[in-house]
Every structure is written in C-alpha cells, then in structure tokens.
Design a protein around this motif. Sequence first.
Motif, short mmCIF file in Angstrom:
data_model
loop_
_atom_site.label_atom_id
_atom_site.label_comp_id
_atom_site.label_asym_id
_atom_site.label_seq_id
_atom_site.Cartn_x
_atom_site.Cartn_y
_atom_site.Cartn_z
N ALA A 46 0.11 -0.54 1.90
CA ALA A 46 -0.01 -0.55 0.45
C ALA A 46 0.52 0.74 -0.17
O ALA A 46 1.04 0.73 -1.28
CB ALA A 46 -1.48 -0.76 0.05
N ILE A 47 0.41 1.85 0.55
CA ILE A 47 0.86 3.13 0.00
C ILE A 47 2.36 3.11 -0.27
O ILE A 47 2.85 3.77 -1.18
CB ILE A 47 0.48 4.29 0.94
N GLY A 48 3.10 2.32 0.51
CA GLY A 48 4.54 2.18 0.28
C GLY A 48 4.83 1.50 -1.04
O GLY A 48 5.76 1.87 -1.76
N GLN A 49 4.02 0.49 -1.38
CA GLN A 49 4.19 -0.18 -2.67
C GLN A 49 3.84 0.76 -3.81
O GLN A 49 4.49 0.76 -4.85
CB GLN A 49 3.31 -1.43 -2.72
N ALA A 50 2.79 1.56 -3.63
CA ALA A 50 2.41 2.52 -4.66
C ALA A 50 3.55 3.51 -4.90
O ALA A 50 3.85 3.88 -6.04
CB ALA A 50 1.14 3.25 -4.26
N ARG A 51 4.19 3.96 -3.81
CA ARG A 51 5.30 4.90 -3.95
C ARG A 51 6.44 4.27 -4.75
O ARG A 51 7.03 4.91 -5.63
CB ARG A 51 5.80 5.33 -2.57
N ASN A 52 6.75 3.02 -4.45
CA ASN A 52 7.82 2.34 -5.19
C ASN A 52 7.44 2.13 -6.65
O ASN A 52 8.30 2.17 -7.53
CB ASN A 52 8.12 0.99 -4.54
N GLU A 53 6.15 1.95 -6.92
CA GLU A 53 5.71 1.81 -8.31
C GLU A 53 5.87 3.12 -9.05
O GLU A 53 6.20 3.14 -10.25
CB GLU A 53 4.25 1.35 -8.34
N ARG A 112 -3.44 9.85 2.99
CA ARG A 112 -4.36 10.39 1.99
C ARG A 112 -3.70 11.53 1.22
O ARG A 112 -3.84 11.64 -0.01
CB ARG A 112 -5.63 10.88 2.70
N THR A 113 -2.95 12.37 1.94
CA THR A 113 -2.23 13.47 1.29
C THR A 113 -1.16 12.93 0.35
O THR A 113 -0.96 13.44 -0.77
CB THR A 113 -1.57 14.38 2.35
N GLU A 114 -0.46 11.88 0.78
CA GLU A 114 0.57 11.27 -0.06
C GLU A 114 -0.04 10.68 -1.33
O GLU A 114 0.53 10.78 -2.41
CB GLU A 114 1.29 10.18 0.73
N ALA A 115 -1.23 10.08 -1.21
CA ALA A 115 -1.91 9.52 -2.38
C ALA A 115 -2.25 10.63 -3.37
O ALA A 115 -2.11 10.45 -4.60
CB ALA A 115 -3.16 8.78 -1.95
N LYS A 116 -2.67 11.79 -2.87
CA LYS A 116 -2.99 12.91 -3.76
C LYS A 116 -1.75 13.38 -4.50
O LYS A 116 -1.80 13.74 -5.69
CB LYS A 116 -3.60 14.07 -2.96
N ARG A 117 -0.60 13.39 -3.80
CA ARG A 117 0.66 13.75 -4.46
C ARG A 117 0.94 12.79 -5.62
O ARG A 117 1.40 13.20 -6.68
CB ARG A 117 1.82 13.68 -3.47
#
Length: 569
Positions: free
Chosen positions: A364-371, A436-441
């Motif tokens: 899911a984090i990959g989709q968030a990055r694309n968003e 988790r670190t990527e989500a904080k970014r």
Amino acid sequence: MLQILTLLGALGMFLYGMNLMSAGLQKAAGSKMRGMLTAMTSNPFKGVLTGLGITTVIQSSSATTVMTVGFVNAGLLTLSQAVGVIMGANIGTTVTAWLVSLLGFKADISLFAVPLMAVGFILSLSKSDKRRHISELIVGFSLLFLGLSLMKESVPDLKETPEVLAFIQNWTSYGFGSVLIFLVFGTVLTLVLQSSSATMALTLIMVNMGWIPFEMGAAMVLGENIGTTITANIAAAVGNANARRAAMAHTLFNLFGVCWALALFRPFLMLVGTVITWLGLPNPMDIVHSSEIAMTADESMSTLYGVSMLHTLFNTFNTAILIWFVPVIVKIVERVIKDKKSDKEDTVKLKFIDAGPLSTAELAIGQARNEVIHFAEISRNGLGYIRQLVNAKSDKEFEQMCAKLVKYEEISDRIEYEIAQFLNALPEDSISEDTRTEAKRMYKIIGELESLGDSGEAVSRILTRRNSHQQKFSAEQVANIEKMLDRVDRAYKVMIENLKAEHFESIDLRLATDCEIEINELRNTLREEEIYRIDRGEGDYRNSVYYLDTVSEIERMGDFIINISQALE
C-alpha cells in the motif's frame, strides 16, 4: 457448547497465525513485490506467473486480488494485465491447501510449533529488522498449525456422537442436489470468514474426520472459489470503472470455472482420483465414510490429497482455458461496466488510493507514494493559473482564475487530509521500519504541497487587493513575475522528478538547490530594482508594494518545493 467455543477459538488462532505469517513475509519482501507487480508487461502469461509468485509468498489470494484492483484503479496496470495476475493468484492460493495437507495432518506439527514459537520470540528481541520480520513469520506459522491442531481436536468424535454424522448425512443423500448444497455452504462460509484458506482448512478437517465424503468436500472447494471473489468486489466498490471491471473479471473467471466443473463433476473427480492413485494411494472416490469404521492412514491421506489436488487442478485448468480469452473477458466487463465522465477526466481527485487501504500494507505504501506524485502534479497546475491570473486581460478572466486558485487551495487541503488518513490506516505492526520512515517523509511532503496551494490563493488575494485600489502592473513588472514563475516551474519539474525516483536514497539535491538559489537571487534582484525605482519617485508606491508582495509569495513557493526534495534525503 465448550467444544463449539473451542472450535471458534481455534479458527481465530488459525486466521491470526495466517495474517501474522503474511505480515512478516510482506515486511521482508514488500518492496520487491511492489517492483515485481509494477514491472508487469502486457503478456498474460507473465501476469499469471506474477500473481502466482506473489500469492505463494503472502499466502492470500484475496490480498493479491485487492492489491491488483488497487493498481488498476491507480492506472499502474491495464485491465488485461490485471486479469492475468488474478488468474495466477487463484493458482497460488492452492499452496495453502497443500501446506495444510502435507504438514497439518501427516504429522503432529503442533509438537514442533511450540518450540518454534520460542525461536520466534528470541528473534523478536533482535535489533535487526530482518530478524524481527522472520520472527513474525515463525510465530505466525506456529499459531497457524496450533490452531489447526486445536480445530481437529475440538470437532466431535463420530464414534461418541454418531448423531453428528446422521445430521450431515441428511445433506449428502440428495444426489447432485447435495453437491449444490455443499457448494453454497462453501461459498457462505468463505463470505463469513473472509478467507478461502480458513474454509479450505475446515473442509480438509471435515473430510479427514469422515464427516463428509470426498465428493462433498470437492463441492465445498468450488464454493470457496466463488466466495473469495467478494473481497475484491468490496474493495473495488469505491474505485473507478477499471477497478470494478477487474473485480468483476475475477468473479466471471471463477464462476465460469465452477460451471464447467459442475457440468463435468463426475469425470473431473475421476481424473483427480486417477492422479491420487498414481501416488500409490487409494482412490478417494472409493472410500466409504462411516461413524463406525475409521479410515486407515492411507485413506485419510488420499482424501486430503484428493481435495488439495482438486483445488490445484481446478484453478490450473481454468487458467489454461481462459488465458486465451483475456481480451474477450475484458470486452465483456467493459460492456457491463460503462465509463463515467468522472472516470475519464478528473484531475482533482485521488487516483491511486480510491479503493481504500490495501490488506497488504507493505504494498500500500507504493500506492501512497504514487498519490503524492499525483498531488505534486496537481499542485503544479496551480502555477499555471497564477500565470494566467497575472496576465488576465479582463475582469471576467481575472475572476475565473481567482476562483480556480481558491478551488485548488481547497483541493490541496482535501488531498492532504485523505492521503494522511490513508497513511494513518496502515497498521503500525504490519509495516517495516523502512516503510514507517517513508510514511513519515510523506506526511512532511504532503504538508509542503498543501502550503503550495495556500501560496496560490495568497497571490490571488494580493492581486484582488491591487485591483480594488485601481492599480495595474506594468509590462516590465509582468515580465519579471513571468521570470519568477519560469524558475519556480523548473523547480517544480526537478522536485517531481525527485519524487519519482525509485529509491529516495538516490536523490541528487544539486539541481533542486540550484533552482532554489536562482529563485532567491532573482527575488533579491527584482526587490532591489523596485526599491531603487521607489527611491527615484518612479511609479506608484502602492503598486510597488503589491508587486513585491507577489514576487515574495512566489519565492515562498520555491522554499516549499526545496523542502520537499530535502525531505527525500
């Protein structure tokens, strides 16, 4: 009553163990699975292999299918590619049945499960993320088989309670009608449990304990293949047309398979029986279940392998048949689910996470990055509206551009909120430390992107006040603002390229820093020139104030942009 409660608790332990094992695997291989899926080509055969591989790793066809629906919704996969992945996921999920059949019944795996949990606990104390992920995998694996062992022990003994078999036998005496009854039972059970793997485990237990004959177990397996399609349809309900089509394709695929399997039910079971006899075991169709005569070890193994083999052959044959008709399936679902205008053209709504948080958190984090990238591209459109506002030739055009900038500020607020909600919904215990670190970014980045929307509205307010005092920028001032906008636009381009970089660690900030320096130097030059003009008494002081405020606000946009690139380090 105690047996029923124990059975429910054991089922819960089985499901929790499977989820924990899946989460550990996802944390260890999440980024690799993202790359594997997004590297898909238009070749349906590669799609099948991709779906097979991912489902074998994460042990959940529902998770793979929901993930695929989300990627279709995001535009990362075409509908044809998605159909291939879903076909592969159906084959991959059969691995669970074989895992349970080979390990869960042949030996008392629970004897090894408890010591394994001790190993898992020791690994969980490690400072290494990788070892902690492995510990989750081990503990999940242990709980899965402990739950399976408890389920076997908590079902009634047919010798002590033969009335249970008598009750079940009432369902098995209607010929082909019994097949349909158990098919519906398998479908409903999968809907309730939301896990075809759990239903498969219960089916294997019922067959192994002699509750139902092999034929009825086969009917339940077919029902499970219908029930498992519901999860993807639920996820796609809030997605775009292509997401709903992918989910419908999954449903059509499984329904078609069930139809031909029912039409050829006896021949198909005979084929499975023949394969089992090749393994040196008795034909499961020849085994008579009884409350008085217990099955031998070979008979028990034959029925278990028979159900697992049927599950594998069913999905393999179904894929082998339908993989040649992927374009036909796509045309059917496109005809049934029509495009809406909002699906074709809507640049101000979420594209990549409309289908909700995925059950595969690491993916899911990959989709968030694309968003986030999509958010940045939307934000860049606002810069174009500022340019049109500054060059507006009429009051009507000016008002239109002001309204658009206000709208874009509202849009940026909404998108920031919805991405943050999506990130908040990701379970902390199901993602790795890197994720988790990527989500904080991302929280930092979407905050800066929202600030860019605020700057666009701020420029519109400055120019509105300018107009209310009957002021107008000179051609030279407009040209200077255009230069500022050009430099900010270049900074936007560099920032978006940085966001699209595959690994944030590889970001090169030199270009972004150069853009920021150029913006600041031009701002300082324009300010000094305007102050010099004011000192010489040239032009209107109030006009100069609005001009410098506009330049300063545009320069602030450059600050927000460089902050985003720096957040990626």
